[in-house]
Enzyme design. Structure first.
Site, PDB file in Angstrom:
ATOM      1  N   TYR A  37       0.825  -1.209   0.000  1.00  0.00           N
ATOM      2  CA  TYR A  37       0.000   0.000   0.000  1.00  0.00           C
ATOM      3  C   TYR A  37       0.861   1.262   0.000  1.00  0.00           C
ATOM      4  CZ  TYR A  37      -3.488  -3.360   1.763  1.00  0.00           C
ATOM      5  OH  TYR A  37      -4.312  -4.445   1.956  1.00  0.00           O
ATOM      6  N   HIS A  96       1.183 -11.605   1.674  1.00  0.00           N
ATOM      7  CA  HIS A  96       0.126 -10.881   0.962  1.00  0.00           C
ATOM      8  C   HIS A  96      -0.505 -11.706  -0.153  1.00  0.00           C
ATOM      9  CE1 HIS A  96      -1.116  -6.443   0.130  1.00  0.00           C
ATOM     10  NE2 HIS A  96      -2.139  -7.261   0.019  1.00  0.00           N
TER      11      HIS A  96
END
Length: 276
Positions: A37, A96
């Site tokens: 992010y 992730h």
């Protein structure tokens, strides 16, 4: 681990620190971020600005795909993530994505991080049954959490059943379906009957199935609304009516990652300031 958390994906960089501070002020205690992010430093600043000690929070971050596959590289990269977050540990560390031919070695590094106390729990994101079974066949420590895309439009029933059978806590990203479900006539009808918003009904539907949810909003009123879901309950007919909205379709960008077969995927992509 709180059952309702706060996600920070795609929050504008110049607003992230304040939004995180606002979320904590509005009683969110689970904050979910990721290296991909590009905002871990801003999240850390927001936590610092809140005046709430980290020991009162549940902080989650994720291992970047480009750092997977090499034990030392992953550990060094994670140490840099901790510095950006302004902490010496996180409460939950996740892989992730199940990067092909890399996630087993990556898990070995997560086990070491867990044993060293730098993460108090470890888990995965976006792992299906085959990924989970393969990981568990090679793991010394079983994954504790699987964060998957889950909302009324996508249920991933095989993965959900496997996690429930193997005591892996399920966590829903995109619990509101990127806002695409808020105009559903079915959900709006149920919301009206309970005097609640469509978002509250959707989150309640997920909570009643045992999921942890991490909605996001930059607006404090909606932050408070998303937490105000414990004073009503959906009955079996309402749960089924919402379940019937299932289309079993991932988000449009889900196949952009190399692990899923796309050779020009986004495995090495980190969000940049000003992009969102």
């Amino acid at each position: 681990m709180p059952q309702i958390g706060f996600g920070v994906w795609k929050i504008p960089f110049n607003q992230t620190a304040k939004v995180v501070t606002d979320a904590i002020k509005n009683h969110y205690r689970l904050i979910d971020t990721a290296k991909q992010y590009g905002n871990e430093e801003q999240v850390g600043q927001g936590i610092k600005d809140s005046g709430i000690e980290q020991k009162q929070l549940f902080l989650t971050t994720k291992i970047f795909n480009g750092d997977q596959g090499d034990f030392d590289k992953l550990r060094n990269a994670f140490n840099e993530q901790l510095k950006k977050l302004g902490t010496d540990h996180v409460d939950l560390l996740l892989l992730h994505w199940p990067v092909f031919n890399k996630y087993i070695e990556s898990w070995r590094a997560l086990e070491a991080i867990y044993n060293d106390g730098q993460a108090r729990a470890i888990g995965v994101c976006n792992f299906d049954v085959d990924h989970l079974q393969n990981l568990m066949d090679h793991a010394n420590i079983m994954p504790m959490v699987n964060q998957i895309e889950f909302n009324p439009r996508i249920h991933q029933p095989d993965t959900v059943a496997f996690c429930q059978d193997n005591h892996i806590q399920l966590e829903a990203w995109s619990p509101l379906g990127n806002g695409q479900l808020l105009n559903s006539p079915v959900i709006n009808k149920i919301a009206k009957e309970h005097g609640k918003s469509p978002a509250q009904v959707i989150l309640r539907w997920e909570l009643q199935q045992g999921f942890i949810v991490i909605p996001k909003s930059i607006h404090e009123e909606r932050m408070r609304e998303n937490r105000d879901v414990y004073d009503f309950e959906l009955d079996a007919d309402e749960m089924e009516a919402i379940a019937m909205l299932d289309e079993e379709r991932h988000s449009i960008w889900y196949d952009k990652y190399k692990w899923s077969g796309n050779p020009n995927g986004l495995d090495d992509y980190i969000a940049k300031p000003g992009e969102f």
